[in-house]
Scaffold this active site. Sequence first.
Site, PDB file in Angstrom:
ATOM      1  N   GLN A   1      53.427  -8.355  -1.345  1.00  0.00           N
ATOM      2  CA  GLN A   1      52.837  -9.698  -1.449  1.00  0.00           C
ATOM      3  C   GLN A   1      53.883 -10.805  -1.475  1.00  0.00           C
ATOM      4  O   GLN A   1      53.544 -11.974  -1.316  1.00  0.00           O
ATOM      5  CB  GLN A   1      51.966  -9.790  -2.711  1.00  0.00           C
ATOM      6  CG  GLN A   1      50.721  -8.942  -2.655  1.00  0.00           C
ATOM      7  CD  GLN A   1      49.757  -9.371  -1.555  1.00  0.00           C
ATOM      8  OE1 GLN A   1      49.696 -10.539  -1.172  1.00  0.00           O
ATOM      9  NE2 GLN A   1      48.998  -8.424  -1.030  1.00  0.00           N
TER      10      GLN A   1
ATOM     11  N   CYS B   1      42.214  -2.865  -4.968  1.00  0.00           N
ATOM     12  CA  CYS B   1      43.117  -1.714  -5.196  1.00  0.00           C
ATOM     13  C   CYS B   1      43.950  -1.915  -6.452  1.00  0.00           C
ATOM     14  O   CYS B   1      45.140  -1.569  -6.490  1.00  0.00           O
ATOM     15  CB  CYS B   1      44.035  -1.477  -3.998  1.00  0.00           C
ATOM     16  SG  CYS B   1      43.166  -1.005  -2.536  1.00  0.00           S
TER      17      CYS B   1
ATOM     18  N   ASP C   1      57.999  -3.580  -5.214  1.00  0.00           N
ATOM     19  CA  ASP C   1      56.987  -3.601  -4.161  1.00  0.00           C
ATOM     20  C   ASP C   1      56.853  -5.060  -3.707  1.00  0.00           C
ATOM     21  O   ASP C   1      56.315  -5.903  -4.430  1.00  0.00           O
ATOM     22  CB  ASP C   1      55.677  -3.058  -4.759  1.00  0.00           C
ATOM     23  CG  ASP C   1      54.481  -3.246  -3.834  1.00  0.00           C
ATOM     24  OD1 ASP C   1      54.615  -3.928  -2.795  1.00  0.00           O
ATOM     25  OD2 ASP C   1      53.401  -2.722  -4.178  1.00  0.00           O
TER      26      ASP C   1
ATOM     27  N   LYS D   1      51.615  -8.140   6.462  1.00  0.00           N
ATOM     28  CA  LYS D   1      51.401  -9.218   5.479  1.00  0.00           C
ATOM     29  C   LYS D   1      52.171 -10.469   5.878  1.00  0.00           C
ATOM     30  O   LYS D   1      51.995 -11.517   5.282  1.00  0.00           O
ATOM     31  CB  LYS D   1      51.869  -8.780   4.084  1.00  0.00           C
ATOM     32  CG  LYS D   1      51.307  -7.462   3.589  1.00  0.00           C
ATOM     33  CD  LYS D   1      49.977  -7.606   2.920  1.00  0.00           C
ATOM     34  CE  LYS D   1      49.628  -6.322   2.172  1.00  0.00           C
ATOM     35  NZ  LYS D   1      48.204  -6.214   1.911  1.00  0.00           N
TER      36      LYS D   1
ATOM     37  N   HIS E   1      49.322  -2.518  -7.647  1.00  0.00           N
ATOM     38  CA  HIS E   1      48.382  -2.033  -6.634  1.00  0.00           C
ATOM     39  C   HIS E   1      48.351  -0.504  -6.769  1.00  0.00           C
ATOM     40  O   HIS E   1      49.350   0.109  -7.186  1.00  0.00           O
ATOM     41  CB  HIS E   1      48.951  -2.436  -5.267  1.00  0.00           C
ATOM     42  CG  HIS E   1      48.092  -2.181  -4.085  1.00  0.00           C
ATOM     43  ND1 HIS E   1      47.975  -0.930  -3.516  1.00  0.00           N
ATOM     44  CD2 HIS E   1      47.334  -3.005  -3.326  1.00  0.00           C
ATOM     45  CE1 HIS E   1      47.179  -1.011  -2.464  1.00  0.00           C
ATOM     46  NE2 HIS E   1      46.780  -2.253  -2.324  1.00  0.00           N
TER      47      HIS E   1
HETATM   48  C1  LIG Z   1      51.130  -5.334  -3.944  1.00  0.00           C
HETATM   49  C2  LIG Z   1      50.748  -4.384  -2.861  1.00  0.00           C
HETATM   50  N1  LIG Z   1      51.336  -3.187  -2.797  1.00  0.00           N
HETATM   51  C3  LIG Z   1      51.048  -2.303  -1.831  1.00  0.00           C
HETATM   52  C4  LIG Z   1      50.123  -2.583  -0.857  1.00  0.00           C
HETATM   53  C5  LIG Z   1      49.845  -1.573   0.203  1.00  0.00           C
HETATM   54  O1  LIG Z   1      50.247  -2.055   1.428  1.00  0.00           O
HETATM   55  P1  LIG Z   1      49.915  -1.221   2.778  1.00  0.00           P
HETATM   56  O2  LIG Z   1      48.446  -0.981   2.733  1.00  0.00           O
HETATM   57  O3  LIG Z   1      50.327  -2.138   3.875  1.00  0.00           O
HETATM   58  O4  LIG Z   1      50.695   0.020   2.722  1.00  0.00           O
HETATM   59  C6  LIG Z   1      49.465  -3.804  -0.885  1.00  0.00           C
HETATM   60  C7  LIG Z   1      48.420  -4.132   0.103  1.00  0.00           C
HETATM   61  O5  LIG Z   1      47.568  -4.949  -0.124  1.00  0.00           O
HETATM   62  C8  LIG Z   1      49.795  -4.730  -1.904  1.00  0.00           C
HETATM   63  O6  LIG Z   1      49.203  -5.918  -1.969  1.00  0.00           O
END
Ligand SMILES: Cc1ncc(COP(=O)(O)O)c(C=O)c1O
Length: 404
Positions: free
Chosen positions: A201, A362, A198, A224, A121
């Site tokens: 998900q 993203c 990270d 999430k 992401h």
């Molecule tokens: C894999 C991953 N990393 C990071 C994020 C960013 O999360 P947040 O917008 O809650 O900070 C997301 C959000 O969709 C994500 O799916």
Amino acid sequence: MLDVQNIRKDFPILQRKVNGKPLIYFDNAATSQTPQQVIDVIVDYYTNYNANIHRGVHSLSQEATDAYEQARIKIQKHFNAKHPHEIIYTAGTTHSINLVANGFSSLLQKGDEIIVSALEHHSNIVPWQMLCERTGAILKVIPMNENGELILSDFDALLNDHTKLVFVNHISNALGTINPIEYIIDEAHKVGAAVLVDGAQSCPHIKPDVQALDVDFYVCSAHKLCGPTGVGMLYGKEDWLNKLPPYQGGGEMIAEVSFEKTTYAALPHKFEAGTPNICGGIAFGAAIDYMNSIGFDNIAQYEHELLEYGTEQLQKIEGLKIYGTAKEKTSVISFNVGTIHPYDIGTILDKMGIAVRTGHHCAQPIMDFYKIPGTVRASFMFYNTKEEIDTFITALKKAVMMLS
Ligand SMILES: Cc1ncc(COP(=O)(O)O)c(C=O)c1O
């Protein structure tokens, strides 16, 4: 076995209509829905004990502090961190990653190497690029194959004595690939590199054990996993958190302040400047309780059934191509139909009450890999049903007919 019909009663939003049709919510990878049990905790906080924490002697402040710190312990236990102070409350995954990236500014040197994966992401790409700009470190990328799996032999070849950090998501938001993080962590540690996973998900689907993984940093967002927006966490091994400098200065994160010199508070407060999202932290704990009451094994099994059923049904549609066919996958299906733009499909589905995500999610490097502008993404949670998938398939066929 999950009693899904009963579970659905916990989610008031699932009773509403959108554009005159019962809502079918398949945008769970972007944000999950909130059960009444968590909504009640939020209402209770603002109704009964809203107060600032840590610095009040009055009863409301103490109640709020206790609830906030109890929630930290719930989060610690859920992720099996060794200490509560290894859990830092943040505004979410993005904030957590930036906190670590900022901290490494003072620990990296020109020529050091950082590895990210092709499946990330933007939140797990851009902060590291900014870190490289600040330090002169070099960013390297683990490539992916056509199925959306990381090519591990290439990862092995990237590792060397200059590798200081490796960043990888546990599960790709765009494709649903579950990455082999155990292998990645072990191999990175062999060359002395730290690893940040990270978990944005993975947390809704898997209960990670950070000690068993031996991961250095693990991050996620509460929204999430049936919690509120604007709150998340950073798990860091105590040694690493002690090495990193504070991210932001302000109240709460100090031991002593004078104009000559300021000293910093101990963990976790060193990283928690200012008034935090108190209610959010407490509700994050409630969301974890809720998810555990359903049971992560039950969740994984049921969502896998939804994934298999949805994939099977989608594959019957002529011209439909699924992106991300990894062997290890969670309940995310990204697809396009012929040359129809994903936005057009998403807009027509919305008219029929169905929420899917469209666009690059993203994750532009993934879209570039497949040479597409974006996909339609349907992502399922344990409160979705096969009947909803059937309605979605009928609606999708209609949309395709209209747009062909
Ligand atoms: C894999 C991953 N990393 C990071 C994020 C960013 O999360 P947040 O917008 O809650 O900070 C997301 C959000 O969709 C994500 O799916």
